[in-house]
Design a protein around this motif. Sequence first.
Motif, PDB file in Angstrom:
ATOM      1  N   GLU A   1      19.580  56.838  59.004  1.00 33.59           N
ATOM      2  CA  GLU A   1      18.571  55.910  58.498  1.00 33.59           C
ATOM      3  C   GLU A   1      17.185  56.255  59.049  1.00 33.59           C
ATOM      4  N   LYS A   2      17.159  56.711  60.307  1.00 34.83           N
ATOM      5  CA  LYS A   2      15.888  57.081  60.934  1.00 34.83           C
ATOM      6  C   LYS A   2      15.203  58.190  60.143  1.00 34.83           C
ATOM      7  N   LEU A   3      15.970  59.176  59.707  1.00 39.45           N
ATOM      8  CA  LEU A   3      15.412  60.286  58.951  1.00 39.45           C
ATOM      9  C   LEU A   3      14.911  59.819  57.586  1.00 39.45           C
ATOM     10  N   LYS A   4      15.663  58.936  56.955  1.00 37.60           N
ATOM     11  CA  LYS A   4      15.228  58.376  55.678  1.00 37.60           C
ATOM     12  C   LYS A   4      13.876  57.685  55.825  1.00 37.60           C
ATOM     13  N   LYS A   5      13.745  56.906  56.900  1.00 36.98           N
ATOM     14  CA  LYS A   5      12.490  56.189  57.135  1.00 36.98           C
ATOM     15  C   LYS A   5      11.335  57.167  57.361  1.00 36.98           C
ATOM     16  N   GLU A   6      11.599  58.248  58.088  1.00 35.42           N
ATOM     17  CA  GLU A   6      10.554  59.244  58.354  1.00 35.42           C
ATOM     18  C   GLU A   6      10.087  59.912  57.058  1.00 35.42           C
ATOM     19  N   VAL A   7      11.038  60.212  56.184  1.00 35.43           N
ATOM     20  CA  VAL A   7      10.680  60.847  54.909  1.00 35.43           C
ATOM     21  C   VAL A   7       9.889  59.878  54.032  1.00 35.43           C
ATOM     22  N   LEU A   8      10.340  58.641  53.957  1.00 32.40           N
ATOM     23  CA  LEU A   8       9.610  57.642  53.169  1.00 32.40           C
ATOM     24  C   LEU A   8       8.206  57.405  53.726  1.00 32.40           C
ATOM     25  N   LYS A   9       8.090  57.385  55.051  1.00 26.70           N
ATOM     26  CA  LYS A   9       6.780  57.231  55.686  1.00 26.70           C
ATOM     27  C   LYS A   9       5.871  58.406  55.320  1.00 26.70           C
ATOM     28  N   GLY A  10       6.449  59.617  55.325  1.00 27.03           N
ATOM     29  CA  GLY A  10       5.684  60.803  54.961  1.00 27.03           C
ATOM     30  C   GLY A  10       5.223  60.768  53.514  1.00 27.03           C
ATOM     31  N   ILE A  11       6.089  60.308  52.616  1.00 28.46           N
ATOM     32  CA  ILE A  11       5.725  60.203  51.197  1.00 28.46           C
ATOM     33  C   ILE A  11       4.605  59.189  51.016  1.00 28.46           C
ATOM     34  N   LYS A  12       4.711  58.058  51.718  1.00 31.75           N
ATOM     35  CA  LYS A  12       3.669  57.030  51.636  1.00 31.75           C
ATOM     36  C   LYS A  12       2.328  57.580  52.137  1.00 31.75           C
ATOM     37  N   GLU A  13       2.366  58.348  53.216  1.00 32.68           N
ATOM     38  CA  GLU A  13       1.144  58.935  53.768  1.00 32.68           C
ATOM     39  C   GLU A  13       0.560  59.966  52.798  1.00 32.68           C
ATOM     40  N   LEU A  14       1.425  60.753  52.189  1.00 26.56           N
ATOM     41  CA  LEU A  14       0.983  61.751  51.211  1.00 26.56           C
ATOM     42  C   LEU A  14       0.282  61.077  50.034  1.00 26.56           C
TER      43      LEU A  14
END
Length: 212
Positions: free
Chosen positions: A111-124
Amino acid sequence: MILPMFPLQSIFFPGETVPLHVFEDRYKELINDCRNEAITFGIPVFFDGQINYGIEAQLVEVVTSYEGGEMDVVCIARQVFVVEDFNRQTNGKLYPSGKVTFLEIDYVAEEKLKKEVLKGIKELYSLMGAAFTPIAISKFNSYMLAHKIGLSFKQEYKLLQIVKEQDRLIFLKNHLLQTIAVLEEVNRTKKTIELNGHFRNFDPLDFDGFED
């Protein structure tokens, strides 16, 4: 397994809606066979002069049928496969076919990795000035936004071949980190250029302590 084939220079991921405009006689025949016999077909990716990987597709609906037999159809992408053997023509049919082996794709990831990827997409998206619609962690997987984060065709093809969700998310995370770094530098450069185009007040230098 033998599948009828509809080769394209396009990449689709499991669960994705696949809209197709069908106009060649061989593929009109393929779609009609899918309608009449309730069979699926393969969309192998034509990449770098070869056909090695693809996605199984299931016909969902013929949206429009034209006078000349052309069709607009909607399909759903299902399983990823490796092409073992490709035949330009199926016995008694106009369209090609191929022997395939399906990959065992998993969707298990931290779940931690999923959150990191979603955070990265939001930042992008924020850096690009685009709106981002939040996605629940429980519903998110690596394929959902793969077409919308700036992956090259080659990168999308690589993603199609990765069987483990954890590895796919790491692949996306690394891409996001690199892309965000580039965009941040571009935005910094743009601000510098804009700043240099305006008059600015500078504090006069204090030369006390400097020797002639």
